[in-house]
Design an enzyme around this catalytic site. Sequence first.
Site, PDB file in Angstrom:
ATOM      1  N   CYS A 112      46.353  42.642  48.870  1.00 46.10           N
ATOM      2  CA  CYS A 112      46.278  41.190  48.691  1.00 46.10           C
ATOM      3  C   CYS A 112      47.623  40.634  48.237  1.00 46.10           C
ATOM      4  CB  CYS A 112      45.185  40.838  47.691  1.00 46.10           C
ATOM      5  SG  CYS A 112      45.322  41.678  46.095  1.00 46.10           S
ATOM      6  N   ARG A 168      48.152  42.614  34.617  1.00 50.66           N
ATOM      7  CA  ARG A 168      46.724  42.349  34.781  1.00 50.66           C
ATOM      8  C   ARG A 168      46.275  41.449  33.625  1.00 50.66           C
ATOM      9  NH1 ARG A 168      43.764  45.491  38.392  1.00 50.66           N
ATOM     10  NH2 ARG A 168      45.196  46.354  39.940  1.00 50.66           N
ATOM     11  N   ASP A 178      26.830  52.031  52.436  1.00 52.69           N
ATOM     12  CA  ASP A 178      27.238  52.219  51.040  1.00 52.69           C
ATOM     13  C   ASP A 178      26.262  53.184  50.384  1.00 52.69           C
ATOM     14  OD1 ASP A 178      27.726  51.945  48.175  1.00 52.69           O
ATOM     15  OD2 ASP A 178      28.937  50.198  48.727  1.00 52.69           O
TER      16      ASP A 178
END
Length: 342
Positions: A156, A238, A38
């Site tokens: 997901c 959301r 990362d």
Amino acid sequence: MVGSAKIKVGINGFGRIGRLVARVALERDDIELVAINDPFITPEYMTYMFKYDSTHGQWKKTEVTLHSEGHLTFGGNPVAVYACRDPSEIPWGKHGADFVVESTGVFTDKDKAAAHLKGGAKKVVISAPSKDAPMFVMGVNENKYSDEDIVSNASCTTNCLAPLAKVINDKFGILEGLMTTVHATTATQKTVDGPSSKDWRGGRSAATNIIPSATGAAKAVGKVLPELNGKLTGMAFRVPTTDVSVVDLTVRLEKPASYDAIKTAIKEASEGQMKGILGYTEDDVVSTDFITDSRSSIFDAKAGIALSDTFVKLVAWYDNEWGYSNRVVDLIVHMAKQGTSQ
């Protein structure tokens, strides 16, 4: 990847999914985490972010120790740390990483993800939908895997919707359907109103709004279940919660069925071929009851309704972080097993 040897895994991108995939991997006996890359966080900060999680709690299963700039240990097991911006420069091969989890959200097509192969990785699992990599949903179409080097674990939401849709379609047939996911806040959203040129509504404050949003999750079901291609579409809201989302699937059935018959079919699947993937509950649950639930999709029998015997609304919960991260690891294990059997 031979015999009982552990599957060596590297992770590119140590964000929400990357860190949770690491947690899942460290809890399993068949996986060895060997390297993390990362470029945006230091090893010290990486250690801190792994240990402390506002949603899933503090990591207490093993000691996490920073030994040097390029070296962490998890319970005594060394894990190399890199900060390469170009994935082709990450020396996965040096550490024997058979599989790389591509969880930056940036390298999601085959050409970009293939950069990991240049660094010595053998297989890449993209933890996001991909426009051209084959997508697999555990419990639904993983048996279609045929030794591809670069695959997608889908999203997901697709992982929640597809198992439910498969059970209903196999048993009763789906003529058409609309899906809404009421989705927890994710890292791409803004804490207060901010710029978001491609999605104006998506730039509004995540903490104070219910935000309508596009999602390709329902259409993607058609990629993992071709018999449903063109029959499902959907959208998202959301909402200001940190984790756990819920799918609302409204479908027209080909074969008439009572709601009790639908419940029975889903319960049987959850106890049989989809155990550990699809769940079933008749309890009076709410979203926080599913934080750190490892299943992809938990059918809420009390929340669904039927208007008629061919028109029904079905509701399924999912921990959009933890459940999905478990499926990433499950897909890796499945791919490794397929590789050894060929």
